[in-house]
Scaffold this motif. Structure first.
Motif, PDB file in Angstrom:
ATOM      1  N   GLY A 248       0.781  -1.224   0.000  1.00  0.00           N
ATOM      2  CA  GLY A 248       0.000   0.000   0.000  1.00  0.00           C
ATOM      3  C   GLY A 248       0.812   1.272   0.000  1.00  0.00           C
ATOM      4  O   GLY A 248       0.250   2.369  -0.081  1.00  0.00           O
TER       5      GLY A 248
ATOM      6  N   GLY B  19      -3.003   6.296  -4.246  1.00  0.00           N
ATOM      7  CA  GLY B  19      -1.881   5.564  -4.807  1.00  0.00           C
ATOM      8  C   GLY B  19      -1.867   5.852  -6.293  1.00  0.00           C
ATOM      9  O   GLY B  19      -2.862   6.347  -6.837  1.00  0.00           O
TER      10      GLY B  19
ATOM     11  N   ARG C 117      -7.172   5.039  -2.643  1.00  0.00           N
ATOM     12  CA  ARG C 117      -7.082   3.708  -2.045  1.00  0.00           C
ATOM     13  C   ARG C 117      -8.200   3.504  -1.024  1.00  0.00           C
ATOM     14  O   ARG C 117      -8.844   2.469  -0.977  1.00  0.00           O
ATOM     15  CB  ARG C 117      -5.722   3.514  -1.366  1.00  0.00           C
ATOM     16  CG  ARG C 117      -4.540   3.717  -2.273  1.00  0.00           C
ATOM     17  CD  ARG C 117      -3.230   3.226  -1.661  1.00  0.00           C
ATOM     18  NE  ARG C 117      -3.028   3.635  -0.304  1.00  0.00           N
ATOM     19  CZ  ARG C 117      -2.489   4.789   0.099  1.00  0.00           C
ATOM     20  NH1 ARG C 117      -2.128   5.680  -0.827  1.00  0.00           N
ATOM     21  NH2 ARG C 117      -2.302   5.059   1.371  1.00  0.00           N
ATOM     22  N   TRP C 118      -8.389   4.496  -0.169  1.00  0.00           N
ATOM     23  CA  TRP C 118      -9.471   4.471   0.818  1.00  0.00           C
ATOM     24  C   TRP C 118      -9.677   5.883   1.330  1.00  0.00           C
ATOM     25  O   TRP C 118      -8.874   6.779   1.042  1.00  0.00           O
ATOM     26  CB  TRP C 118      -9.180   3.481   1.955  1.00  0.00           C
ATOM     27  CG  TRP C 118      -7.955   3.763   2.795  1.00  0.00           C
ATOM     28  CD1 TRP C 118      -6.651   3.602   2.426  1.00  0.00           C
ATOM     29  CD2 TRP C 118      -7.916   4.225   4.157  1.00  0.00           C
ATOM     30  NE1 TRP C 118      -5.802   3.937   3.450  1.00  0.00           N
ATOM     31  CE2 TRP C 118      -6.544   4.313   4.541  1.00  0.00           C
ATOM     32  CE3 TRP C 118      -8.887   4.551   5.097  1.00  0.00           C
ATOM     33  CZ2 TRP C 118      -6.150   4.728   5.809  1.00  0.00           C
ATOM     34  CZ3 TRP C 118      -8.487   4.957   6.372  1.00  0.00           C
ATOM     35  CH2 TRP C 118      -7.129   5.046   6.708  1.00  0.00           C
TER      36      TRP C 118
ATOM     37  N   THR D  27      -9.857   1.715  -3.944  1.00  0.00           N
ATOM     38  CA  THR D  27      -9.362   0.463  -4.528  1.00  0.00           C
ATOM     39  C   THR D  27      -9.250  -0.665  -3.510  1.00  0.00           C
ATOM     40  O   THR D  27      -9.362  -1.831  -3.876  1.00  0.00           O
ATOM     41  CB  THR D  27      -8.001   0.696  -5.198  1.00  0.00           C
ATOM     42  OG1 THR D  27      -7.075   1.223  -4.236  1.00  0.00           O
ATOM     43  CG2 THR D  27      -8.118   1.665  -6.366  1.00  0.00           C
ATOM     44  N   TYR D  28      -9.019  -0.325  -2.226  1.00  0.00           N
ATOM     45  CA  TYR D  28      -8.977  -1.383  -1.220  1.00  0.00           C
ATOM     46  C   TYR D  28     -10.332  -2.076  -1.122  1.00  0.00           C
ATOM     47  O   TYR D  28     -10.416  -3.317  -1.081  1.00  0.00           O
ATOM     48  CB  TYR D  28      -8.607  -0.812   0.150  1.00  0.00           C
ATOM     49  CG  TYR D  28      -7.150  -0.435   0.341  1.00  0.00           C
ATOM     50  CD1 TYR D  28      -6.223  -0.549  -0.678  1.00  0.00           C
ATOM     51  CD2 TYR D  28      -6.710   0.042   1.577  1.00  0.00           C
ATOM     52  CE1 TYR D  28      -4.892  -0.199  -0.483  1.00  0.00           C
ATOM     53  CE2 TYR D  28      -5.383   0.394   1.787  1.00  0.00           C
ATOM     54  CZ  TYR D  28      -4.479   0.278   0.752  1.00  0.00           C
ATOM     55  OH  TYR D  28      -3.163   0.636   0.954  1.00  0.00           O
TER      56      TYR D  28
END
Length: 805
Positions: free
Chosen positions: A410, A436, A445-446, A662-663
């Motif tokens: 990550g 990211g 990512r979150w 994306t996570y």
């Protein structure tokens, strides 16, 4: 000088000589290497010659095996010594993150058969009595590592190539390369010209300049790198054997014995220097740069703490020479973008290690059309134009300074970013997006609380709870995410449908509105690419593929257009922004913004596309969802992406709409057992091993079909399985070995915690016999053997009722 050759390799360093050697082994003898000075000129001759197995990627670990194997055996084959010293190596771990990293890398090396051991501080001292290890938690010992003499090793590969029929011209400078109308290449030198079928840029420090001749802007940066050799030390003279090479993250140095002294090579953690950014004079040959020892002061102080005996020793020699680096620390191996039969074999920062492996696998690629390993992370087309200039410099400096630090899951380091952003970059950042980058695109990512940062780790971290909430929103309500980074192409012309039928294993839709998912295969049946294909009108198609595949897939499409075929391919990636609106009430949200009928009864069913208007914005709406819920990908003109986003967020507010990253997407796709290109689907395997035959038409007629049919008839030795894993705080990520007792029976390809089903999930390739539903085996995760069970179907909505609702 010869006037024609099958291949001309430009550059006589370890990579060029390694390629020449393996091309000869593949049976190509009409091959030429041209070097402007002596073999090893440039950076090879002054390298420290270290040969490690330790590397954090599966394919790279396979590639690293080739160096020691070749250097140990080459003298017997050629009569030319390589200077091999098989002393082994130890890397030091000083904190818990590095210990986890060591466990992860050990799993990779175990899987590929490279001997390695995790050892205690006391065992480190037994192997290397000169080290101080009070701050060390663990050592990573690779007994088959060593070092070699770079000049001898390179000349031995050159000798082997000559014995296989290759021709080498030294003291001959290439002055130009030109693509001829015949499709051949003309390589001009100061001693004449050669016409060839293939040209390879293996020019080391000069590779960027040579690439400019054909319009390439390669993301290669030369970095200054020092090493020092001490005077003889009585403590070294007293040793009864050569101690292992040591890599020390505290000092950011490597150490090895050099005669009766010590060689110390620092990668300074700050103020690392680039060199030759404005070009290198062609006369630069076997020269060194002026030492700058002041930059090394901190590293050398820590080195003296690690090996106190050298503190008062004199310095016999200081070497400072250029070494090439790229933004991700990897080399460039494979086809150059848009140039048929122009290959790259350059950009390596540890070229003595990687020369044999680069040579072997590029030779396979050139002669057979694919390699036996997955080369996605080596392909030069993983970088686009965004990766050159300031980005390449900032990233290369960062990679150099972080050489001995773990790259944690990550972790996307900030140097050089951002390069490619959507109109939503700042608004989403304000909303808590932690980004990211993928192929230069910034992707959330979150979403974190204000001022919260991610605590990077191989184990579950502070993103866990927030990602679980994002997943819950998508499964129970509605979620929104920016998927603009998709690669996007339009394929049109009278021959478009037939062209795609030839490339794609699946049946290509003929009528407007049809969508299929299809893989594109090599002649040998390997999975080269995967795309979602929507038919917009007769012979007018819209293709979507992975962000990292943008240049790769464009090349693949364009280079398969036959002469006279009425087909055009346009890269429209930056023309369209993409939002995915998905979740059980996504239809309710979208319906408030469009007059289009979104119901199944209107024909707008799963895997259908329509051009509609959403809040007055023209949108290509594709009813697909990688997370396995009712949903639409909404493709709109890039300048109107923010407007579309705001309208959807406002309409979704009463329904509890939630942004996700994306996570969460990875967690949700694992619950649906969706396979990924580049992880589960690679050129190493076919549709048979990957259990993807349902995407292949039974009538054949596509590239690679004969291989697929043969494997169906004859069977395959490995199979992809989907499994539930009984882990507690660390989920599979990919590249963990799969075990039956102590026997390695496979390897994972990807994994994640399924937040909504509360199960840890993984994909793995396993030996035949272990692929039946209900089979129990173990996966080695961060040093622990964890029980896993093969599942027969997706743990979430295996019948796709929610997608079709």
């Amino acid at each position: 000088m010869k006037q024609h050759a099958r291949v001309v390799v430009i550059g006589g360093g370890a990579l060029g000589a390694g390629l020449l050697y393996f091309l000869a082994k593949e049976g190509w003898d009409d091959i030429v290497l041209i070097e402007k000075g002596e073999l090893t000129s440039g950076s090879t001759w002054h390298a420290a010659g270290l040969i490690p197995h330790f590397i954090g990627g599966l394919s790279m670990a396979k590639l690293h095996q080739e160096g020691p194997a070749l250097y140990k055996s080459l003298e017997a084959e050629t009569g030319q010594a390589t200077g091999w010293h098989g002393c082994g190596a130890i890397r030091l771990a000083l904190n818990d993150a590095e210990v986890d990293w060591f466990h992860y890398v050990k799993g990779i090396l175990d899987a590929v058969g490279s001997e390695c051991h995790l050892i205690s501080p006391s065992e480190i001292r037994e192997l290397h009595p000169l080290l101080m290890v009070d701050d060390v938690k663990m050592g990573f010992y690779t007994p088959n590592d060593g070092h070699t003499d770079p000049a001898s090793a390179t000349n031995a590969m050159a000798m082997g190539a000559r014995q296989g029929g290759a021709t080498i011209y030294r003291h001959t400078r290439v002055t130009g390369t030109r693509l001829l109308e015949t499709g051949e290449w003309e390589v001009t030198t100061d001693k004449g010209s050669i016409t060839c079928e293939h040209v390879v840029n293996a020019a080391g420090s000069f590779a960027k300049q040579i690439g400019e001749w054909v319009g390439l802007d390669l993301p290669i940066v030369n970095m200054e790198h020092h090493y020092l050799v001490t005077d003889n030390l009585p403590e070294v003279e007293a040793l009864d054997r050569e101690p292992p090479v040591v890599r020390d993250p505290l000092a950011s140095c490597y150490y090895r014995q050099e005669q009766q002294g010590i060689l110390i090579g620092p990668y300074e953690r700050a103020n690392a220097q680039t060199w030759g950014l404005d070009g290198i004079d062609w006369s630069f040959d076997m020269e060194l740069l002026t030492p700058a020892l002041d930059r090394l002061e901190v590293s050398l102080e820590h080195a003296a703490e690690r090996i106190p005996c050298w503190t008062n020793a004199g310095i016999k020699r200081v070497v400072n020479g250029p070494i090439t680096h790229t933004p991700d620390g990897g080399f460039l191996l494979g086809p150059a973008e848009g140039l048929p039969n122009y290959w790259l074999c350059c950009g390596a920062s540890i070229g003595i290690t990687q020369g044999p492996g680069c040579g072997k696998f590029l030779a396979q690629w050139m002669t057979h059309g694919q390699t036996e390993i997955n080369v996605r992370d080596m392909d030069p087309r993983r970088f686009g134009k965004w990766a050159s200039g300031d980005y390449a410099i900032a990233k290369s400096v960062d990679e150099y300074e972080q050489m001995y630090q773990p790259h944690l899951p990550g972790e996307f380091r900030e140097a050089g970013r951002p390069t490619r952003v959507t109109p939503l970059y700042e608004p989403l950042k304000e909303a808590g997006a932690l980004y990211g980058d993928s192929f230069g695109w910034e992707r959330a990512r979150w979403y974190a609380a204000k001022n919260e940062k991610e605590n990077y780790s191989f184990r579950r971290n502070n993103s866990f709870t927030a990602v679980a909430e994002e997943c819950k929103a998508v499964r129970e309500r509605v979620g929104l995410t920016d998927l603009t980074s998709f690669s996007k192409y339009e394929v049109s012309g009278k021959g478009a449908q037939g062209f795609l039928e030839r490339l794609c294993a699946n049946r290509v839709p003929i009528k407007a509105g049809g969508i299929v998912l299809s893989q594109m295969l090599t002649e040998k049946g390997g999975i080269e690419s995967e795309a979602t294909i929507a038919c917009l009108a007769e012979n007018h198609y819209y293709l979507l593929s992975a962000a990292v595949a943008e240049l790769h897939d464009f090349d693949w499409l364009v280079q398969h257009i036959k002469k006279g075929e009425d087909v055009s391919v346009n890269n429209v990636t930056e023309d369209f922004g993409v939002l995915l609106l998905t979740g059980p009430i996504s239809r309710d949200v979208l319906s408030t913004l469009t007059k289009a009928d979104l119901t199944n009864g209107s024909g707008f069913t799963w895997m259908r596309a329509k051009e509609i208007s959403v809040s007055g914005i023209p949108v290509r709406a594709l009813r697909v969802s990688y997370v396995g819920e009712l949903g639409w990908e909404l493709h709109c003109p890039m300048p109107r992406l923010a407007e579309l986003h705001d309208a959807l967020m406002q309409a979704g507010g009463p329904h509890g709409i939630c942004r996700f990253g994306t996570y969460a997407m990875n967690s949700l796709r694992m619950e649906k057992a969706y396979k990924g290109w580049g992880s589960e689907l690679t050129t190493e395997i076919s549709l048979v091993e990957s259990d993807m035959l349902r995407f292949a038409r039974k009538t054949g007629g596509y590239i690679g079909a004969d291989v697929v049919e043969s494997k169906k008839r004859n069977g395959v030795p490995i199979h992809l399985v989907y499994c539930e894993v009984d882990t507690v705080d660390a989920d599979p990520m990919g590249n963990e070995p799969v075990l039956d007792g102590d026997k390695i029976i496979g390897i994972t390809t990807s994994g994640a915690y399924g937040h909504y089903v509360k199960k840890s999930l993984a994909f793995a390739y396993v030996d035949s016999g272990y692929d039946k539903a209900g089979t129990i085996f173990e996966i080695q995760i961060l040093g622990e053997k964890i029980s896993a069970k093969v599942l027969g179907e997706a743990v979430w909505d295996p019948d796709n009722k929610r997608l079709k609702g």
